[in-house]
Design an enzyme around this catalytic site. Structure first.
Site, mmCIF file in Angstrom:
data_model
loop_
_atom_site.group_PDB
_atom_site.id
_atom_site.type_symbol
_atom_site.label_atom_id
_atom_site.label_comp_id
_atom_site.label_asym_id
_atom_site.label_seq_id
_atom_site.Cartn_x
_atom_site.Cartn_y
_atom_site.Cartn_z
ATOM 1 N N ASP A 34 52.925 10.296 25.025
ATOM 2 C CA ASP A 34 53.058 10.820 23.667
ATOM 3 C C ASP A 34 54.052 11.962 23.621
ATOM 4 O O ASP A 34 54.758 12.153 22.641
ATOM 5 C CB ASP A 34 51.708 11.296 23.175
ATOM 6 N N SER A 83 40.853 -14.012 -5.205
ATOM 7 C CA SER A 83 39.777 -13.673 -4.280
ATOM 8 C C SER A 83 39.477 -14.923 -3.442
ATOM 9 O O SER A 83 40.186 -15.924 -3.571
ATOM 10 C CB SER A 83 38.580 -13.254 -5.122
ATOM 11 N N LYS A 116 37.968 -12.096 8.768
ATOM 12 C CA LYS A 116 37.997 -11.560 7.408
ATOM 13 C C LYS A 116 37.786 -10.052 7.528
ATOM 14 O O LYS A 116 36.681 -9.575 7.780
ATOM 15 C CB LYS A 116 36.903 -12.203 6.549
ATOM 16 N N LYS A 312 30.866 -16.051 5.491
ATOM 17 C CA LYS A 312 30.305 -14.697 5.633
ATOM 18 C C LYS A 312 29.218 -14.697 6.697
ATOM 19 O O LYS A 312 28.307 -15.539 6.653
ATOM 20 C CB LYS A 312 29.689 -14.245 4.304
ATOM 21 N N CYS A 429 24.999 21.608 -16.559
ATOM 22 C CA CYS A 429 24.123 20.430 -16.474
ATOM 23 C C CYS A 429 22.835 20.815 -15.745
ATOM 24 O O CYS A 429 22.881 21.350 -14.633
ATOM 25 C CB CYS A 429 24.839 19.322 -15.720
#
Ligand code: IVH
Length: 671
Positions: A34, A83, A116, A312, A429
């Site tokens: 790095d 979808s 998924k 699913k 509130c």
């Protein structure tokens, strides 16, 4: 050097940096340390500073830029973002394949199975190879322009090598588990609502108005579709995925070309087992017809493509029924929907309430009153609704809608862009005041023993508790007259409250509920400033000089002390003797050359980390666990992970062990 020579040098450097970015973020096989990477970036930055005419928007130095926006622009998608139809068992998959066969009049040439990803979808437009625009799915037709945020996602290329004229790439933005845990840890520390899950956090983060803040969230991206590619043609979905990978995108790991459902089933089984170790959330497997000609022939319904289906995985947890959904108002005004459940036994306890977190989660789960749901305990052991069983839904059930007005005071709620929570903005509130009072005396705040929620409510209803300062006006004789109170308990409480005057300043700072000020920040501020008045006089710059205090906390503290209502409360507290002062000790400097510097150690070093930390601390440095913009240096050993990534995204200087030794040597500190 000639201008052409400089241009060439800059281009070569960019190419090299892009290659290393790709190796690090996409292939996850870095070739250089790095430290070496940071040096390449620093070199490019220097060159671009000397030759600003050579800066281009696709340069690796330009990932984070621009000023925060006021709002996100709405953009129409060239083709709707649909979808996926869901399947829950193998029978559903058979049925889907049956429909595909009937639609084509034959067996599809092949299928592709892929994971998924549980994130949020994003559409990217590249023109002449450069990223032009990124738009969220929105309602499928119109989404939000989040280009500046998308540019900060390192697993997404800003420039495509062969510079295609015009293409659209779609994929999923997600948050790796490690990043999610760290994000929620720091949100809790700052007294902010933690995100419900990585998907919820990704959804909130991608819509932030400040790209710098988005960059800090360290989002990631998997590409899965190219719906438009001018002048290019792909024969199959698998070919598209290969091209996406060649362009430098991270694509769904493990995607597989399958000849039939047998292989798809094996894929589902394998990934079902590996799922827990993946490092990011998946909620199933997507099965797609591979041949693009066949995809076109099958087309789409108004909602779903006919050429794909989502399988699913069965949810975890226990099943029960939702008796009702209530909306609670928290101390910051945040509205939290909570499911009232038929009691169910879950991991050793009986659960009858489960959080639904926020409006996004309710909409995603589509939980309705009367539904049968799965409830599971999350990592934080708070029960959550994880899924709805479609089979248990009544025909006449209605979607649950989050109220547009606060259930306590009926003020219209507000939801800021990038925020997942809706809040009641009314400071008066009653629900917010009650929660604030409770927080004030709670164990994390002033820690007044014997004052639970029940008593706070009782005292408020009796008109004895207006605000936190009125605690010190409570009179034992008056208290003793209340139901369930006697002389002894009343005297004891008054004594406890009197003793709370002497609590340390940090406790009072937490108790006041200043946004973003949790225990850690409060302790730092108390130690540096010593009193409320000193904090009130401090500028944001002075506040930021305190360790770990960034602009968000500094601005929040400054805003608190200029707020009229807060001022009035502080004045009332002072009048009642609640104004802790602490001695601020000036730091000793001699013989401590690293004073004022903060180090974060990560990865494996040649000596135990504690021993390196001890060495640095002895020389006056602070050694912290987490990287922030206040970190001076990150020392990265072998196999350094997320802290290193965070250091990079924040622009914190990174050194390897060799660099540290040189650094210490220059300051005559023995290794
Ligand atoms: S293909 C219909 N592939 O799942 C559009 N979608 O529940 C074609 N998703 O809106 C989508 N991983 O956001 C596709 N490998 C994957 C995916 C995936 C996650 C999301 C996507 C979509 C949602 C539908």
């Amino acid at each position: 050097m000639t201008r052409i020579g400089e241009r060439k040098k800059v281009e070569e450097l960019r190419k090299e940096i892009r290659r290393h970015e790709h190796l690090y973020y996409v292939a996850t096989k870095p070739e250089i340390s790095d430290f070496a990477f940071d040096q390449l970036m620093a070199k490019l930055r220097r060159l671009e500073e000397t030759h600003p005419e050579l800066v281009s928007s696709d340069s690796p130095t330009q990932r984070v830029g621009g000023t925060p926006l006021d709002s996100l622009r709405q953009v129409q998608h060239a083709t709707p973002m649909l979808s996926l139809d869901n399947s829950y068992n193998e029978g559903d998959l058979e049925e889907w394949l049956g429909r595909v066969r009937r639609g084509l009049g034959r067996e599809p040439a092949g299928l592709v199975a892929e994971l998924k990803i549980d994130g949020v979808s994003l559409s990217l437009t590249y023109e002449n190879g450069g990223l032009q625009r990124a738009v969220t799915r929105g309602n499928g037709e119109i989404g939000d322009d989040v280009t500046a945020n998308a540019r900060t996602i390192r697993s997404l290329p800003l420039a495509l090598p062969d510079r295609p004229t015009a293409i659209e790439v779609r994929g999923e933005v997600y948050l790796p588990h490690e990043v999610f845990r760290e994000l929620n840890r720091s949100r809790r520390e700052e007294g902010e609502e933690p995100f419900a899950n990585p998907r919820n956090a990704a959804a909130g983060s991608v819509r932030l108005l400040d790209p710098h803040e988005c960059g800090r969230r360290r989002l990631a991206f998997f590409a899965y579709q190219v719906p438009r590619a001018e002048g290019l043609s792909f024969a199959s979905h698998s070919e598209t995925l290969e091209r996406l990978a060649a362009w430098g995108f991270a694509v769904n790991p493990g995607w597989l070309r399958c000849s039939g459902l047998e292989e798809v089933r094996a894929f589902i089984g394998q990934w079902g087992e590996r799922r827990a170790r993946l490092g990011f959330d998946i909620d199933g497997v997507v099965v797609k017809v591979d041949n693009l000609e066949e995809q076109r022939a099958l087309g789409a319904t108004s909602k779903f493509p006919r050429w794909a289906v989502a399988y699913k995985y069965p949810p975890e947890g226990e099943k029960t029924r939702v008796r009702g959904i209530v909306v609670q108002v928290g101390r910051t005004g945040a509205l939290t929907p909570v499911a009232d459940l038929e009691p169910v036994s879950l991991a050793g306890s009986t659960v009858s309430r489960a959080t639904l977190h926020n409006a996004d989660e309710v909409a995603r789960l589509d939980v309705r009153v009367g539904d049968v749901v799965w409830v599971a305990k999350g990592g934080d052991v708070i029960p959550k609704v994880v899924a709805v069983d479609p089979a248990g839904r009544a025909v006449d059930s209605e979607p649950f809608r989050m109220p547009e007005r606060c259930p306590s005071c009926f003020t219209t709620v507000v939801r800021e862009p990038g925020e997942v929570v809706a809040r009641c903005p009314n400071r008066r509130c009653p629900a917010v005041r009650r929660q604030r009072l409770f927080h004030f005396v709670s164990r994390g705040g002033l820690d007044v023993e014997g004052l639970g929620r029940r008593f706070i409510d009782q005292l408020s209803q009796a008109g004895l508790l207006e605000d936190p300062a009125s605690l010190w006006d409570l009179d034992a004789a008056r208290l003793a007259e209340l139901p369930q109170w006697g002389d002894t308990s009343a005297a004891k409480l008054v004594e406890q409250i009197a003793a709370a005057r002497k609590r340390p300043l940090w406790r009072l700072l937490v108790a006041l509920g200043i946004r973003h000020v949790g225990e850690k920040a409060a302790k730092v501020l108390a130690a540096k400033f010593g009193s409320l008045v000193a904090l009130e006089r401090a500028s944001t710059e002075e506040l930021e000089e305190a360790e770990g205090i960034g602009p968000t906390i500094a601005m929040s503290v400054a805003a608190f002390f200029t707020d009229e209502e807060a001022q009035a409360l502080l004045c009332r507290l002072r009048k009642r003797g609640v104004d802790p002062h602490e001695v601020v000790q000036a730091p000793k400097t001699e013989g401590r050359p690293l004073l004022g510097l903060t180090f974060v150690l990560t990865g494996t070093l040649s000596r135990p980390r504690e021993s390196v930390a001890g060495l640095l601390e002895e020389a006056g440095a602070r050694v912290a666990d987490n990287v922030s913009r206040r970190t001076s240096y990150v020392v990265a050993g072998e196999d350094a992970g997320s802290k290193l990534e965070r250091a990079r995204s924040l622009g914190v200087t990174v050194m390897d062990e060799h660099g540290l030794r040189t650094f210490l040597g220059e300051r005559r500190i023995a290794w």
